[in-house]
Design an enzyme around this catalytic site. Sequence first.
Site, mmCIF file in Angstrom:
data_model
loop_
_atom_site.group_PDB
_atom_site.id
_atom_site.type_symbol
_atom_site.label_atom_id
_atom_site.label_comp_id
_atom_site.label_asym_id
_atom_site.label_seq_id
_atom_site.Cartn_x
_atom_site.Cartn_y
_atom_site.Cartn_z
ATOM 1 N N THR A 92 0.885 -1.173 0.000
ATOM 2 C CA THR A 92 0.000 0.000 0.000
ATOM 3 C C THR A 92 0.918 1.217 0.000
ATOM 4 O O THR A 92 1.277 1.754 1.049
ATOM 5 C CB THR A 92 -0.940 0.002 1.218
ATOM 6 O OG1 THR A 92 -1.606 -1.262 1.293
ATOM 7 C CG2 THR A 92 -1.986 1.107 1.086
ATOM 8 N N LYS A 168 -7.594 0.895 -2.888
ATOM 9 C CA LYS A 168 -7.148 0.353 -1.596
ATOM 10 C C LYS A 168 -7.293 1.395 -0.478
ATOM 11 O O LYS A 168 -7.721 1.080 0.629
ATOM 12 C CB LYS A 168 -5.695 -0.110 -1.727
ATOM 13 C CG LYS A 168 -4.995 -0.448 -0.431
ATOM 14 C CD LYS A 168 -5.588 -1.650 0.271
ATOM 15 C CE LYS A 168 -4.848 -1.921 1.585
ATOM 16 N NZ LYS A 168 -5.544 -2.926 2.401
#
Length: 286
Positions: A92, A168
């Site tokens: 991420t 995300k």
Amino acid sequence: MPALGFIGLGNMGGPMVHNLAAAGHEVVCFDAAGTAALAPPGAPCAGSAREVAARARIVFLCLPDGPVVLQVARELAACSERAVEIVVDSTTAGIADARAAHDLLAGAGIRYADAPVSGGTKGAQAGTLAMMVAAPDDLFAEVEPFVRPMAANARHVGTEPGHGMAMKLLNNFLSATAMAATSEAVAFGVSQGLDMTTILETVNLSTGRNTATEDKFPNRIATGSFDSGFATRLMAKDIRLYEESVADAGAPGTLAGMLRTIWDGMEAARPDSDFTEIYEHVRDGG
Ligand code: NAD
């Protein structure tokens, strides 16, 4: 079959690469914390990211954050005898750093897909992760067969670098909101003399149910184990990235600002904690 590489064998990358190897792929592994102890049994171990670049055509990354991705991308691009042609990044890393990694690698003729994951360590072990892949159609088609053993729920969410990260970040904003809101609600209920299990079972039959009430609270908080394997520092990083991206976009961000305050406070108070400890932090007035 192309040679595969995997860099970053931590809480998520470790089980992901085990599933890739279990599907019959040879995967050249590297982790800065010590590869041999983290790699699947029998998998070839490299001594550096550069060595992975020399040996593998498709390289997966699952690193802590964007700055580390950029550092590793520079090492891959600097390898003179390169085998690597494609990088699939499950860190991420955030939108800006994903775009920067894409551009840096493109300068060396390497294609980049951002492909962050959701589902926690449990999903990583089971191979059922949701993976949010951003790549041109032909690149997605090429990497999909290698992604499936790790992420049965992989989805092609966009074609531009950063689309996977945007997906995300908004997901983790929702997940972090559920955790913080459920912590406040349960603390209130307990203050009224209700039993935590009664609260969770009743909410899960009602409209307030969410991923925190259905999974994290009964399995990691009520049990006192606080062992989801997702570090507070990583969730706080994700919420900062989300809040900054929302501000950059001029999108609505009232809750994003509140969530950032909560998770930054949690990281300052409990820097080495699992993110499920948010309940105790909120309950104790943090
Ligand atoms: P982690 O800290 O457990 O693993 C990261 C690994 O990268 C470590 O083993 C570390 O030694 C290695 N590493 C760091 N710098 C390196 C370098 N320069 N070269 C090679 N290896 C290096 O983190 P994690 O929990 O596995 O998370 C990885 C990413 O996935 C993060 O971006 C996180 O936000 C995201 N994520 C985590 C979860 C979760 O539940 N843990 C869920 C979804 C997404």
